[in-house]
Design a protein around this motif. Sequence first.
Motif, short mmCIF file in Angstrom:
data_model
loop_
_atom_site.label_atom_id
_atom_site.label_comp_id
_atom_site.label_asym_id
_atom_site.label_seq_id
_atom_site.Cartn_x
_atom_site.Cartn_y
_atom_site.Cartn_z
N ASP A 195 0.88 -1.16 0.00
CA ASP A 195 0.00 0.00 0.00
C ASP A 195 0.92 1.21 0.00
OD1 ASP A 195 -1.86 1.99 0.33
OD2 ASP A 195 -2.64 1.26 2.23
N ILE A 196 1.12 1.79 -1.17
CA ILE A 196 2.08 2.87 -1.34
C ILE A 196 1.33 4.19 -1.25
CG2 ILE A 196 3.81 3.85 -2.90
CD1 ILE A 196 3.89 0.90 -4.12
N ARG A 197 1.46 4.83 -0.09
CA ARG A 197 0.72 6.05 0.21
C ARG A 197 1.63 7.00 0.97
NH1 ARG A 197 -4.96 6.37 3.57
NH2 ARG A 197 -5.68 8.34 2.67
N PRO A 198 2.51 7.68 0.24
CA PRO A 198 3.46 8.59 0.90
C PRO A 198 2.76 9.63 1.76
CG PRO A 198 4.02 8.30 -1.42
CD PRO A 198 2.67 7.68 -1.21
N GLY A 199 3.42 9.98 2.86
CA GLY A 199 2.89 11.02 3.73
C GLY A 199 2.00 10.52 4.85
N TYR A 200 1.74 9.24 4.88
CA TYR A 200 0.90 8.66 5.93
C TYR A 200 1.74 7.71 6.77
CZ TYR A 200 -3.25 10.53 3.70
OH TYR A 200 -4.20 11.37 3.19
N SER A 201 1.54 7.73 8.06
CA SER A 201 2.22 6.79 8.95
C SER A 201 1.21 6.27 9.96
CB SER A 201 3.40 7.46 9.65
OG SER A 201 2.95 8.52 10.46
N GLY A 202 1.59 5.22 10.64
CA GLY A 202 0.69 4.62 11.62
C GLY A 202 -0.50 3.91 11.01
N GLN A 203 -0.41 3.61 9.74
CA GLN A 203 -1.55 3.02 9.04
C GLN A 203 -1.76 1.54 9.34
OE1 GLN A 203 -3.89 4.91 7.06
NE2 GLN A 203 -2.77 6.25 8.45
N MET A 204 -0.73 0.89 9.82
CA MET A 204 -0.87 -0.53 10.13
C MET A 204 -1.96 -0.73 11.18
SD MET A 204 2.19 -3.28 10.63
CE MET A 204 2.71 -2.82 12.25
N GLN A 205 -2.05 0.16 12.14
CA GLN A 205 -3.09 0.07 13.16
C GLN A 205 -4.30 0.93 12.80
OE1 GLN A 205 -3.18 -2.09 15.79
NE2 GLN A 205 -5.29 -1.38 15.90
N SER A 206 -4.07 2.08 12.21
CA SER A 206 -5.18 3.00 11.90
C SER A 206 -6.22 2.38 10.97
CB SER A 206 -4.65 4.28 11.27
OG SER A 206 -3.89 5.00 12.20
N LYS A 207 -5.75 1.63 9.99
CA LYS A 207 -6.69 0.99 9.06
C LYS A 207 -7.60 0.01 9.80
CE LYS A 207 -5.09 0.65 4.62
NZ LYS A 207 -4.42 -0.05 3.54
N VAL A 208 -7.04 -0.74 10.71
CA VAL A 208 -7.82 -1.69 11.50
C VAL A 208 -8.77 -0.94 12.42
CG1 VAL A 208 -7.69 -3.53 13.23
CG2 VAL A 208 -6.00 -3.43 11.38
N ASP A 209 -8.30 0.12 13.05
CA ASP A 209 -9.13 0.91 13.95
C ASP A 209 -10.36 1.47 13.23
OD1 ASP A 209 -7.33 0.40 15.97
OD2 ASP A 209 -6.39 2.39 15.89
N ARG A 210 -10.18 1.93 11.98
CA ARG A 210 -11.31 2.49 11.24
C ARG A 210 -12.37 1.42 10.97
NH1 ARG A 210 -6.97 5.37 8.95
NH2 ARG A 210 -6.85 4.04 7.10
N VAL A 211 -11.97 0.23 10.64
CA VAL A 211 -12.93 -0.85 10.40
C VAL A 211 -13.62 -1.23 11.71
CG1 VAL A 211 -13.17 -3.28 9.73
CG2 VAL A 211 -11.73 -1.75 8.38
N GLU A 212 -12.85 -1.34 12.79
CA GLU A 212 -13.44 -1.66 14.09
C GLU A 212 -14.44 -0.59 14.51
OE1 GLU A 212 -13.32 -4.41 15.76
OE2 GLU A 212 -11.76 -5.38 14.56
N SER A 213 -14.17 0.66 14.22
CA SER A 213 -15.08 1.74 14.54
C SER A 213 -16.41 1.58 13.82
CB SER A 213 -14.45 3.09 14.17
OG SER A 213 -15.34 4.13 14.38
N VAL A 214 -16.36 1.24 12.58
CA VAL A 214 -17.58 1.00 11.81
C VAL A 214 -18.35 -0.17 12.39
CG1 VAL A 214 -18.49 0.30 9.55
CG2 VAL A 214 -16.69 2.03 9.69
N LEU A 215 -17.64 -1.24 12.71
CA LEU A 215 -18.30 -2.42 13.28
C LEU A 215 -18.94 -2.11 14.63
CD1 LEU A 215 -15.71 -5.17 12.35
CD2 LEU A 215 -17.99 -4.87 11.36
N GLY A 216 -18.30 -1.24 15.40
CA GLY A 216 -18.83 -0.85 16.70
C GLY A 216 -20.08 -0.03 16.60
N GLU A 217 -20.28 0.63 15.47
CA GLU A 217 -21.48 1.45 15.26
C GLU A 217 -22.68 0.62 14.86
OE1 GLU A 217 -20.23 4.29 12.34
OE2 GLU A 217 -18.82 5.26 13.69
N GLU A 218 -22.46 -0.61 14.47
CA GLU A 218 -23.57 -1.46 14.01
C GLU A 218 -24.36 -2.03 15.16
OE1 GLU A 218 -21.74 -4.35 11.44
OE2 GLU A 218 -21.47 -2.89 9.86
#
Length: 100
Positions: free
Chosen positions: A77-100
Amino acid sequence: MLFAFSIAPAGLATDSVSDIVADAVRVVRESGLPNETTSMFTTIESETWDEGMDVIKRAVEAVQARAPRVSLVLKADIRPGYSGQMQSKVDRVESVLGEE
């Protein structure tokens, strides 16, 4: 940048490869990059393409030192300028799941 990869030795007389795979994981952990190893892949996060590919290359070389053939599966996943994405991507999905 995130790199998910799997390195597998081949051409051996045995099906047990965990000790050789551990050599690759050791290279990753000693790199100091954020990393996670699961049953199928290892994921690393690096600031640059060269930094990430250097670690992957050295991990392949560690396996290659003990096996006549090596298989590498790589996803990036080549996205210059972003860091901490290894956990952030998972957190965003978990957030959506928590809203259900």
